[in-house]
Design a protein around this motif. Structure first.
Motif, PDB file in Angstrom:
ATOM      1  N   UNK A  15       6.254  -3.741 -32.481  1.00 21.57           N
ATOM      2  CA  UNK A  15       4.951  -3.072 -32.465  1.00 21.57           C
ATOM      3  C   UNK A  15       5.117  -1.580 -32.212  1.00 21.57           C
ATOM      4  N   UNK A  16       6.004  -1.208 -31.310  1.00 22.32           N
ATOM      5  CA  UNK A  16       6.249   0.211 -31.028  1.00 22.32           C
ATOM      6  C   UNK A  16       6.826   0.900 -32.254  1.00 22.32           C
ATOM      7  N   UNK A  17       7.710   0.227 -32.948  1.00 14.17           N
ATOM      8  CA  UNK A  17       8.295   0.798 -34.173  1.00 14.17           C
ATOM      9  C   UNK A  17       7.251   0.990 -35.243  1.00 14.17           C
ATOM     10  N   UNK A  18       6.309   0.081 -35.332  1.00 18.67           N
ATOM     11  CA  UNK A  18       5.249   0.205 -36.334  1.00 18.67           C
ATOM     12  C   UNK A  18       4.361   1.402 -36.041  1.00 18.67           C
ATOM     13  N   UNK A  19       4.108   1.664 -34.771  1.00 18.25           N
ATOM     14  CA  UNK A  19       3.281   2.803 -34.397  1.00 18.25           C
ATOM     15  C   UNK A  19       4.005   4.109 -34.718  1.00 18.25           C
ATOM     16  N   UNK A  20       5.319   4.144 -34.480  1.00 12.46           N
ATOM     17  CA  UNK A  20       6.093   5.361 -34.675  1.00 12.46           C
ATOM     18  C   UNK A  20       6.548   5.550 -36.123  1.00 12.46           C
ATOM     19  N   UNK A  21       6.346   4.564 -36.970  1.00 14.63           N
ATOM     20  CA  UNK A  21       6.818   4.645 -38.346  1.00 14.63           C
ATOM     21  C   UNK A  21       6.107   5.760 -39.106  1.00 14.63           C
ATOM     22  N   UNK A  22       6.844   6.397 -39.974  1.00 13.87           N
ATOM     23  CA  UNK A  22       6.298   7.478 -40.796  1.00 13.87           C
ATOM     24  C   UNK A  22       5.508   6.875 -41.954  1.00 13.87           C
ATOM     25  N   UNK A  23       4.304   7.417 -42.197  1.00 10.38           N
ATOM     26  CA  UNK A  23       3.540   6.996 -43.365  1.00 10.38           C
ATOM     27  C   UNK A  23       4.272   7.452 -44.615  1.00 10.38           C
ATOM     28  N   UNK A  24       4.315   6.577 -45.600  1.00  8.53           N
ATOM     29  CA  UNK A  24       4.914   6.891 -46.889  1.00  8.53           C
ATOM     30  C   UNK A  24       3.874   6.554 -47.953  1.00  8.53           C
ATOM     31  N   UNK A  25       3.534   7.560 -48.772  1.00  4.63           N
ATOM     32  CA  UNK A  25       2.421   7.395 -49.697  1.00  4.63           C
ATOM     33  C   UNK A  25       2.766   7.955 -51.067  1.00  4.63           C
ATOM     34  N   UNK A  26       2.373   7.207 -52.100  1.00  3.89           N
ATOM     35  CA  UNK A  26       2.431   7.675 -53.487  1.00  3.89           C
ATOM     36  C   UNK A  26       1.023   8.111 -53.864  1.00  3.89           C
ATOM     37  N   UNK A  27       0.897   9.295 -54.407  1.00  6.72           N
ATOM     38  CA  UNK A  27      -0.340   9.716 -55.051  1.00  6.72           C
ATOM     39  C   UNK A  27      -0.080   9.674 -56.552  1.00  6.72           C
ATOM     40  N   UNK A  28      -0.863   8.894 -57.273  1.00 11.48           N
ATOM     41  CA  UNK A  28      -0.676   8.645 -58.709  1.00 11.48           C
ATOM     42  C   UNK A  28      -1.676   9.479 -59.512  1.00 11.48           C
ATOM     43  N   UNK A 135      -0.024   3.055 -51.957  1.00  9.86           N
ATOM     44  CA  UNK A 135      -0.425   3.582 -53.263  1.00  9.86           C
ATOM     45  C   UNK A 135      -1.842   4.130 -53.188  1.00  9.86           C
ATOM     46  N   UNK A 136      -2.002   5.395 -53.604  1.00  9.63           N
ATOM     47  CA  UNK A 136      -3.324   6.008 -53.667  1.00  9.63           C
ATOM     48  C   UNK A 136      -3.500   6.654 -55.043  1.00  9.63           C
ATOM     49  N   UNK A 137      -4.674   6.453 -55.604  1.00  9.49           N
ATOM     50  CA  UNK A 137      -4.995   7.084 -56.887  1.00  9.49           C
ATOM     51  C   UNK A 137      -6.320   7.804 -56.721  1.00  9.49           C
ATOM     52  N   UNK A 138      -6.257   9.145 -56.667  1.00 10.23           N
ATOM     53  CA  UNK A 138      -7.502   9.901 -56.487  1.00 10.23           C
ATOM     54  C   UNK A 138      -8.409   9.799 -57.711  1.00 10.23           C
TER      55      UNK A 138
END
Length: 138
Positions: A15-28, A135-138
């Motif tokens: 749980x602590x690792x999940x909180x500290x994890x870096x967000x990784x995002x694709x913008x398509x 995955x994000x698509x604006x």
């Protein structure tokens, strides 16, 4: 009892690792300049609240147009200024080589801050499925 304690420790660490994890995002981006304007605004907002997010923009089809040299938004603001700023914040911009081939575009037509990927859709698939990017698509 010791097994339950060990499981509780493992769960707490996970749980602590999940909180500290870096967000990784694709913008398509695949739909032209209006989508690019909206998407770049979304990325700026994203980084405002999470400056450590790892963001990859993958562009193909008409979505590559904002990354071409001389590209401007509807108000004549050059896109390269925004792209250069986002690059300094760690954002990467990738252009699909299949799009280049199909549209008869040359990599030299693009601003220097872009990278090229063999296939935009394949790159999105790899980042999302294998590398755990949202995955994000604006």
């Amino acid at each position: 009892m010791k097994v339950l304690q060990a499981l509780a420790v493992v769960a707490a660490l996970a749980a602590a690792g999940a909180v500290a994890a870096q967000d990784k995002v694709i913008y398509h981006f695949d739909s032209g300049l209006a989508q690019a304007t909206k998407g770049l605004r979304n990325i700026r907002n994203h980084l405002e609240v999470d400056p450590k997010a790892k963001i990859v923009v993958v562009a193909h089809a008409e979505g590559v147009d904002f990354l071409m040299a001389g590209g401007q938004d509807a108000n004549k603001n050059p896109y390269n200024v925004i792209v250069e700023d986002l690059k300094t914040q760690g954002v990467t911009f990738e252009v699909c080589r299949i799009t280049l081939r199909n549209r008869k575009l040359d990599p030299k037509q693009f601003i220097p801050d872009v990278e090229f990927t063999p296939s935009g859709v394949q790159r999105i698939t790899k980042l999302q499925q294998r590398d755990g990017y949202a995955y994000l698509k604006p």
